[in-house]
Design an enzyme around this catalytic site. Structure first.
Site, short mmCIF file in Angstrom:
data_model
loop_
_atom_site.label_atom_id
_atom_site.label_comp_id
_atom_site.label_asym_id
_atom_site.label_seq_id
_atom_site.Cartn_x
_atom_site.Cartn_y
_atom_site.Cartn_z
N SER A 32 1.10 -0.73 0.07
CA SER A 32 0.29 0.23 0.24
C SER A 32 0.98 1.27 0.09
O SER A 32 2.18 1.41 1.30
CB SER A 32 -0.66 -0.63 1.62
N HIS A 63 -5.48 -2.55 -4.37
CA HIS A 63 -4.83 -3.54 -5.35
C HIS A 63 -4.64 -3.82 -6.29
O HIS A 63 -5.72 -4.27 -6.64
CB HIS A 63 -3.73 -4.36 -3.99
N HIS A 85 -1.89 -11.82 -0.10
CA HIS A 85 -2.23 -11.81 2.03
C HIS A 85 -2.67 -13.29 1.76
O HIS A 85 -3.74 -13.89 1.68
CB HIS A 85 -2.80 -10.95 1.81
N TYR A 87 -4.32 -13.50 4.40
CA TYR A 87 -5.65 -13.39 5.38
C TYR A 87 -6.37 -13.44 4.12
O TYR A 87 -7.55 -13.45 4.15
CB TYR A 87 -5.78 -12.00 6.49
N GLU A 88 -6.43 -13.29 2.91
CA GLU A 88 -7.47 -13.62 1.96
C GLU A 88 -8.01 -15.07 1.54
O GLU A 88 -8.85 -14.88 1.02
CB GLU A 88 -7.22 -12.60 0.23
N ALA A 115 3.08 -1.89 4.38
CA ALA A 115 1.86 -0.69 5.69
C ALA A 115 2.38 -1.49 6.11
O ALA A 115 1.89 -2.80 6.75
CB ALA A 115 0.75 -0.41 4.30
N MET A 213 0.83 -7.75 8.08
CA MET A 213 -0.38 -8.79 7.62
C MET A 213 0.55 -9.58 6.22
O MET A 213 -0.07 -9.97 5.78
CB MET A 213 -1.47 -8.95 7.59
N SER A 214 1.92 -9.15 6.07
CA SER A 214 2.53 -9.45 4.62
C SER A 214 4.42 -9.71 5.09
O SER A 214 4.33 -10.24 5.97
CB SER A 214 2.22 -8.48 4.09
N ASN A 237 0.31 4.25 11.03
CA ASN A 237 -0.46 4.13 12.07
C ASN A 237 -0.05 3.50 13.22
O ASN A 237 0.84 2.70 12.78
CB ASN A 237 -2.41 3.10 11.83
N HIS A 249 -8.71 1.55 8.25
CA HIS A 249 -7.96 1.06 7.28
C HIS A 249 -7.67 2.18 5.86
O HIS A 249 -6.83 2.14 5.27
CB HIS A 249 -9.30 -0.05 6.11
N1 HPA Z 1 -1.86 -3.47 11.80
C1 HPA Z 1 -1.42 -4.89 10.97
N2 HPA Z 1 -1.06 -4.90 10.04
C2 HPA Z 1 -1.21 -3.33 9.95
C3 HPA Z 1 -1.47 -1.96 10.74
C4 HPA Z 1 -1.74 -2.49 12.33
O1 HPA Z 1 -2.16 -1.85 12.77
N3 HPA Z 1 -1.45 -1.03 9.79
C5 HPA Z 1 -1.23 -0.97 8.28
N4 HPA Z 1 -1.10 -2.65 8.32
#
Ligand code: HPA
Length: 276
Positions: A32, A63, A85, A87-88, A115, A213-214, A237, A249
């Site tokens: 991202s 994406h 990912h 999670y997908e 990210a 998560m990647s 963040n 998100h």
């Molecule tokens: N946690 C997990 N994955 C993320 C985050 C987070 O705070 N920010 C961006 N991707």
């Protein structure tokens, strides 16, 4: 067909039929905020994931699902514009398949970006972080199952998963560009929920500086094949519980957008000086 080597070869042959035999020096997984970089390549060749034999197809909003091959700062690079990912719903083997295909094409250098949430309280949203190491306690290894000796050893070293020389290069170039580059350990969480405040606290106690998560599956597969890896996170963040407000998100995407320029400048400079 179920042998990994055959699938890799077929996917690699398809890609080579589109891009020719000229060597590709660096593979890039653009997370991202950095996806647009693929559109800055000179003489780009676009290949949709859906057209590549055995490639999974990206499902995440925001994406793009394609490879872009072209010149960047004098190097021939292959960008994944959009990644897969866990999670997908993909298996770990599917998540790392594109990295194995890059290797089959002859690529031995990998830049992975993402990210991430800041776990280290001294970080600020918008910071970039050099990934010096990672922690994965969750989910199976992408290398679980039969080992393909042609790719790498059954038991393989992870003590130099992220290349020291490339880290030094990134630090030096960030400094000369005036970009703050934090350094730290990235911890993988399977998602898709963001972490709880307690999970973030636990991650910090374990030694993590950022959470996401990647990236970790890709870095493991690359290490298996002895590829040189450089990882950079964009801290979009602060991770859950550090600030009073909830995570969303939208914030992740917006910060990614704000940092795009410096992230791109750093990646360009590192690409230019990347020893190949
Ligand atoms: N946690 C997990 N994955 C993320 C985050 C987070 O705070 N920010 C961006 N991707």
């Amino acid at each position: 067909m179920d042998k990994l080597m055959d699938k890799m070869q077929e996917a690699a042959m398809y890609i080579t039929s589109k891009i020719g035999n000229e060597a590709v020096q660096i593979g890039m997984v653009l997370g991202s905020g950095l996806g647009d970089l693929a559109e800055q390549l000179e003489d780009p060749i676009f290949i949709s994931y859906k057209d590549i034999p055995f490639f999974p197809v990206s499902t995440v909003f925001g994406h793009k699902g394609r490879l872009v091959v072209g010149m960047l700062e004098g190097k021939r690079v292959m960008c994944m514009q959009g990644r897969f990912h866990y999670y997908e719903g993909y298996g770990m083997d599917q998540v790392v398949f594109p990295i194995q295909v890059m290797h089959a094409i002859g690529i031995n250098n990998l830049l992975v970006t993402n990210a991430a949430g800041g776990v280290n309280a001294s970080f600020k949203p918008g910071n970039l972080m050099l990934i010096t190491d990672h922690i994965k306690l969750m989910s199976e290894s992408p290398m679980r199952g039969p080992n393909y000796d042609e790719l790498g050893d059954r038991f393989f070293d992870m003590s130099t998963a992220y290349d020291k020389g490339l880290m030094e290069l990134a630090k030096k170039e960030a400094e000369s560009l005036g970009i703050t580059l934090q350094e730290g350990v990235y911890i993988f969480f399977a998602g898709p929920s963001y972490e709880t405040p307690s999970e973030v606290r636990a991650a910090r106690i374990l030694g993590a500086d950022a959470v996401g998560m990647s990236t970790v599956p890709e870095a493991i597969a690359a290490s298996h094949m002895k590829m040189k890896v450089l990882g950079i996170s964009c801290i979009t963040n602060m991770a859950a519980g550090i600030l009073p407000q909830p995570l969303n998100h939208k914030e992740v995407m917006e910060t990614g957008e704000l940092v795009k320029e410096s992230f791109t400048a750093l990646v360009r400079r590192v690409t230019n000086l990347w020893p190949v």
